[in-house]
Design a protein around this motif. Structure first.
Motif, short mmCIF file in Angstrom:
data_model
loop_
_atom_site.label_atom_id
_atom_site.label_comp_id
_atom_site.label_asym_id
_atom_site.label_seq_id
_atom_site.Cartn_x
_atom_site.Cartn_y
_atom_site.Cartn_z
N HIS A 10 0.75 11.19 -1.10
CA HIS A 10 2.06 10.87 -0.76
C HIS A 10 2.26 9.55 -0.83
CE1 HIS A 10 2.26 14.91 0.43
NE2 HIS A 10 1.35 14.97 1.20
N ASN A 11 3.28 8.71 -1.29
CA ASN A 11 3.56 7.45 -1.35
C ASN A 11 4.91 7.09 -0.44
OD1 ASN A 11 3.85 4.70 -1.73
ND2 ASN A 11 2.93 5.01 -3.96
N VAL A 12 4.79 7.16 0.64
CA VAL A 12 6.10 6.82 1.64
C VAL A 12 6.65 5.60 0.92
CG1 VAL A 12 6.94 6.54 3.82
CG2 VAL A 12 5.27 8.17 3.30
N VAL A 13 6.05 4.43 0.70
CA VAL A 13 6.72 3.20 0.30
C VAL A 13 7.39 3.32 -0.99
CG1 VAL A 13 6.28 0.82 -0.54
CG2 VAL A 13 4.61 1.96 1.45
N ARG A 14 6.72 4.13 -1.85
CA ARG A 14 7.51 4.36 -3.18
C ARG A 14 8.95 5.08 -2.81
NH1 ARG A 14 4.15 7.09 -6.94
NH2 ARG A 14 4.43 8.91 -5.76
N GLY A 15 8.78 6.16 -1.95
CA GLY A 15 10.03 6.93 -1.49
C GLY A 15 11.04 6.08 -1.01
N ARG A 16 10.57 5.18 -0.12
CA ARG A 16 11.43 4.36 0.54
C ARG A 16 12.21 3.31 -0.26
NH1 ARG A 16 9.51 2.64 6.60
NH2 ARG A 16 9.53 4.69 7.48
N LEU A 17 11.56 2.79 -1.36
CA LEU A 17 11.93 1.94 -2.39
C LEU A 17 12.84 2.53 -3.25
CD1 LEU A 17 8.96 -0.45 -3.10
CD2 LEU A 17 10.89 -1.13 -1.70
N LEU A 18 12.53 3.65 -3.58
CA LEU A 18 13.43 4.48 -4.55
C LEU A 18 14.90 4.99 -3.75
CD1 LEU A 18 13.03 5.58 -7.42
CD2 LEU A 18 12.26 7.67 -6.59
N ALA A 19 14.67 5.31 -2.51
CA ALA A 19 15.77 5.64 -1.92
C ALA A 19 16.88 4.56 -1.65
CB ALA A 19 15.67 6.09 -0.38
N LEU A 20 16.33 3.15 -1.92
CA LEU A 20 17.18 2.14 -1.91
C LEU A 20 18.34 2.15 -3.14
CD1 LEU A 20 14.90 -0.58 -0.53
CD2 LEU A 20 16.98 0.27 0.71
N GLY A 50 21.67 11.65 -2.03
CA GLY A 50 20.89 11.19 -2.93
C GLY A 50 19.88 10.29 -2.35
N ALA A 51 19.79 9.60 -1.08
CA ALA A 51 19.09 8.97 -0.41
C ALA A 51 17.83 9.93 0.05
CB ALA A 51 19.45 8.26 0.75
N ILE A 52 18.00 11.00 0.53
CA ILE A 52 17.33 12.18 0.72
C ILE A 52 16.34 12.63 -0.36
CG2 ILE A 52 16.73 14.25 1.74
CD1 ILE A 52 19.46 13.82 3.26
N TRP A 53 16.99 12.87 -1.57
CA TRP A 53 16.46 13.27 -2.70
C TRP A 53 15.54 12.48 -3.30
CZ3 TRP A 53 16.90 12.19 -7.93
CH2 TRP A 53 16.28 13.21 -8.74
N LEU A 54 16.14 10.98 -3.31
CA LEU A 54 15.34 10.02 -4.09
C LEU A 54 13.97 9.55 -3.19
CD1 LEU A 54 18.02 7.53 -5.48
CD2 LEU A 54 16.46 8.90 -6.85
N PHE A 55 14.17 9.88 -2.00
CA PHE A 55 13.03 9.70 -1.14
C PHE A 55 11.67 10.57 -1.30
CE2 PHE A 55 10.19 10.84 2.58
CZ PHE A 55 9.79 9.40 2.74
N LYS A 56 12.51 12.00 -1.40
CA LYS A 56 11.47 13.05 -1.83
C LYS A 56 10.71 12.93 -3.12
CE LYS A 56 13.81 16.31 1.24
NZ LYS A 56 14.32 17.83 1.08
N LEU A 57 11.60 12.43 -3.80
CA LEU A 57 11.00 12.64 -5.26
C LEU A 57 9.92 11.22 -5.49
CD1 LEU A 57 11.56 12.95 -8.46
CD2 LEU A 57 13.20 10.78 -8.63
N GLY A 58 10.17 10.15 -4.58
CA GLY A 58 9.18 9.12 -4.72
C GLY A 58 8.02 9.43 -3.81
N ALA A 59 8.31 9.83 -2.83
CA ALA A 59 7.09 10.09 -1.72
C ALA A 59 6.42 11.33 -1.90
CB ALA A 59 7.90 9.96 -0.15
N LYS A 60 7.06 12.11 -2.59
CA LYS A 60 6.42 13.49 -2.71
C LYS A 60 5.91 14.21 -1.59
CE LYS A 60 4.89 12.67 -7.65
NZ LYS A 60 6.27 12.42 -7.89
N LEU A 72 18.48 7.29 7.30
CA LEU A 72 19.75 7.07 8.04
C LEU A 72 20.53 5.60 8.14
CD1 LEU A 72 19.10 9.24 11.34
CD2 LEU A 72 20.56 9.65 9.27
N ALA A 73 19.53 4.72 8.13
CA ALA A 73 19.73 3.32 8.01
C ALA A 73 20.08 2.83 6.40
CB ALA A 73 18.83 2.41 8.30
N VAL A 74 19.65 3.65 5.37
CA VAL A 74 19.96 3.33 4.28
C VAL A 74 21.28 4.14 3.89
CG1 VAL A 74 19.48 4.28 1.76
CG2 VAL A 74 17.58 3.32 3.33
#
Length: 161
Positions: A10-20, A50-60, A72-74
């Protein structure tokens, strides 16, 4: 001999960056639809989803509670920035056709015009319906996020039992 399955990290940082990425895409989509006269508030839902989907895609992985606050902030920043993008697009249309034909978008005069009008209460009143609809659609999209979190927590709890 047993074959081991690859471990997915799992890569939460990648998910957060992708969500941006949803923020500039949401702004562009909002302005495009807004300029065509369509209901741009639907983009608020797309930003949330989209933010949720991108997070899940990046963070796995599903978002944790702290990730939900981040998402929610994004979503809030994305919706506000997209709406302001639409307002600036309207200001540019007025400025370039009625005030200063052939003016530059990045010119000081245009941005001074935007600054003067962004504080106009009557202008905000004229956008109030659009603002309320955007809030509703953003809340619907954010509701998907909360539902997903509750479902993930319910699934985790049932696995422990």
């Amino acid at each position: 001999m047993s074959e081991s399955l690859p471990i997915q990290k799992h890569n939460v940082v990648r998910g957060r960056l992708l969500a941006l990425l949803v923020i500039p895409v949401g702004i562009a989509l909002w302005v495009l639809l807004w300029s065509w006269g369509f209901m741009s508030a639907l983009v608020a839902f797309a930003i949330a989803y989209g933010a949720i989907w991108l997070f899940k895609l990046g963070a796995k992985t599903q978002p944790s509670r702290t990730d939900v606050y981040y998402l929610l902030a994004v979503i809030a920043v994305g919706v506000v920035a997209a709406f302001l993008g639409g307002m600036i697009s309207d200001a540019w249309n007025v400025w370039s056709t009625e005030v200063a034909s052939g003016a530059e978008f990045f010119g000081v005069d245009f941005w001074s015009f935007v600054g003067q009008n962004i504080t106009n209460g009557d202008l905000w009143k004229s956008y109030m319906t659009d603002i309320l609809i955007a809030i509703v659609f953003a809340a619907l999209g954010a509701g998907v996020l909360v539902k997903d979190l509750l479902q993930a927590n319910r699934d985790d709890t049932s696995k422990l039992a």
